[in-house]
Motif scaffolding. Structure first.
Motif, short mmCIF file in Angstrom:
data_model
loop_
_atom_site.label_atom_id
_atom_site.label_comp_id
_atom_site.label_asym_id
_atom_site.label_seq_id
_atom_site.Cartn_x
_atom_site.Cartn_y
_atom_site.Cartn_z
N UNK A 1 -8.29 8.35 5.21
CA UNK A 1 -9.17 9.17 3.52
C UNK A 1 -10.06 8.09 3.66
N UNK B 1 1.05 -0.48 -0.33
CA UNK B 1 0.22 0.01 0.15
C UNK B 1 1.00 1.28 -0.25
N UNK B 2 2.30 1.85 0.91
CA UNK B 2 2.83 2.07 1.03
C UNK B 2 3.24 2.69 -0.23
N UNK B 3 3.86 1.95 -0.65
CA UNK B 3 4.16 1.58 -2.46
C UNK B 3 3.41 2.19 -3.29
N UNK B 4 2.62 1.70 -3.43
CA UNK B 4 1.46 1.99 -4.50
C UNK B 4 0.14 2.81 -4.42
N UNK B 5 -0.09 2.89 -3.56
CA UNK B 5 -1.70 3.67 -2.92
C UNK B 5 -2.23 2.88 -2.72
N UNK C 1 -5.37 2.87 -2.99
CA UNK C 1 -6.59 2.87 -3.75
C UNK C 1 -6.48 2.12 -4.89
N UNK D 1 -2.49 7.49 6.60
CA UNK D 1 -3.32 8.62 5.97
C UNK D 1 -4.64 8.20 4.71
N UNK D 2 -3.98 7.38 3.84
CA UNK D 2 -4.24 6.43 3.68
C UNK D 2 -6.18 5.20 4.07
#
Lengths: 191, 191, 191, 191
Positions: A112, A22-26, A28, A108-109
């Motif tokens: 959000x 998730x950190x690397x790609x985001x 969503x 953060x993600x």
DNA sequence: GATGAATGAGGTTTCATTCAT
DNA sequence: TATGAATGAAACCTCATTCAT
């Protein structure tokens, strides 16, 4: 016991892989396949263990919240004065195992997307309430009543803001440094 | 100029629709079709005007940043003392037109995905630097040098933290109230 | 023999579970896991006993066909006149143990998929031929030659049609009632 | 009008492709990709027009039911005596455009899965009720009251049974032949 | 004999995007 | 300018099946 172990090990592995991916790609954008590859497993196995992508995400969030809770309880017990306990809460939030770019990014993600998920927003609310009550308890012993709420807001929002900032950083952050800065803010606020 | 007009009107309409739709459905989940429906247009027209989904998102972010910048400049000019200018920055961030749940929600979503987009992270960096320099300029006039950076961090992170919190709220937030609280924090920090 | 026993018991259990599960979920939709759960076993064990899903389905069909065959032979021996033997075939098809909504439903599902499976269509053909020859044998003794085939079609298709109808029912069906109705049809056809 | 046309044309094409594909591969096994290939379109376009696989299946069923209804109304009006109207219903069911292996196969598949779908079972029930009331109306004019229901069951179930049988056939069926046989059954039942 | 663990294959569905009109 | 029509790409998820224990 052997039975239980395998499940737990896989859980842990997949959650670690999730944090990284998730950190690397985001949040969503990351795919099951990417997470699976990161964990050296198949995408199907994620569904086997967590039921769905959402299940995995929730489990990951829960894992992080537990880490935070543990760190907080630990530091809290060891502190003796109200001011030290205030700093202990800060220390927990900026502890070596928690305050890193990938993890702040993850928070953060999650924040959000929390408003769009009953489950996630519940977790978020609970965590927030815990920090809040800790802060209030100590501040009441240190400040006149009419300044307590303002100080609490200042400190709690400060913490969130620092994480938010760290999530955007493209160089590693320094937990020790963050703790020192936090103590300064505590002192500043206490006057 | 007539031709230019239509373009601008459509731009505005679509950006407004984007804000609404992203707030309702979430940045990572909202679809072109949903935004188009919200605007009473077709998904194809979005590509016609913005080239791609990413183009639309960037334009929307830019629109919000401009609103913020305008609000800041406005308030800034009207203030006379350093302390008032400090409050003016806060007032801009918590102004009636900007500080609402949907917009705070949008900011959070954007921040969350900024690290994964060159374009968005640049916008984010620029905005942050502007606020930072404003704060520093005023604080230098109000505090001893060794407290300036701490105070700046405290105030700037506070602002971010408040937005972050507002984004999670399921009831409308009150800008006036937020401004008052912000002034209290300013006073607390200035000692 | 003890070893044989366990195999047979498991076979029976799994086939019963299949009948129930297929009735509840539908032939084309039911999963190995659902059948296994219904039987209180694991999906893997089904493969152990039947080799594959198709193997299980074929075994289940075979089981039902045997039940039908047994019922038919039984009733046939006890009847004395051609007309009674005709009714005996009907009685077998509408016997208490066979004529129920779940089982009729199952037959329909099997028939629907029989054309796509060599194995299933063979079973279907054999069963149909047996009933046909029984009918013909008796009708030849009761009707002029040029009416025999028409009567056979009328009776045999009637039987299928009744099952087809029962499969759609959402209330339990009454075998005794169905037998009586069948006898009436026999009499009507015989004139 | 041009607008509307394209939609209708695609609808028709896709439904025809569905009939063919389901007949060839089986209702529970056929894939969107196969149907799409049969229609010379993309799988995505099916969802564009029908929303989902289930939507397509329902539309296809509805299409067949309409064909049947039309055929029935047509033949019904042209017949003059009760016996002829009885035969007219039969003729509709075994008309050249309806009584073919692929279509009978399709009916079987639909009936098999109807109990698991609110929508399909409703369609099925409506169709069945229509045929039933037609039969009853005519039979009342031809038979003593206590034989009417038996005769109706005999005829209606016969029709279903013949279709069921045709669905299993691996050689083409002859509609004219089926109509003749049906008339014979009518005469046999009327005595 | 029995089953958790694990996966490859494959299906449906979604969606941004393109294009003819 | 505006949009239905159409689709390739890809994501999530399901499931029968295999295997080590």
């Amino acid at each position: 016991m052997g039975r239980k172990r395998i499940r737990d090990i896989r859980h842990e592995e997949l959650i670690e892989a999730t944090i990284t991916a998730v950190h690397q790609r985001g949040y969503g954008v990351v795919t099951m396949a990417e997470i699976a590859r990161e964990a050296g497993a198949s995408a199907a196995s994620i569904n086997y263990y967590f039921g769905s992508k959402e299940g995995l995400m929730e489990a990951t969030m829960r894992h992080l919240l537990n880490k935070l809770k543990t760190a907080m309880i630990e530091g809290y017990g060891a502190a003796n004065s109200p001011r030290d306990r205030l700093c202990a809460v800060m220390n927990a939030n900026f502890s070596d195992g928690l305050y890193s770019v990938p993890q702040c990014s993850l928070w953060m993600q999650f924040w959000g997307s929390a408003p769009y998920s009953k489950r996630l927003s519940r977790l978020h609310r609970i965590n927030r309430a815990r920090v809040r009550s800790h802060f209030l308890a100590e501040l009441r012993a240190l400040l006149p009543a009419d300044q307590v709420e303002t100080a609490r807001q200042a400190l709690q929002c400060y913490m969130d803001g620092v994480w938010l900032q760290a999530a955007q950083s493209d160089v590693p952050v320094d937990p020790a440094c963050a703790r020192r800065a936090a103590h300064d803010v505590v002192d500043l606020v206490l006057g």
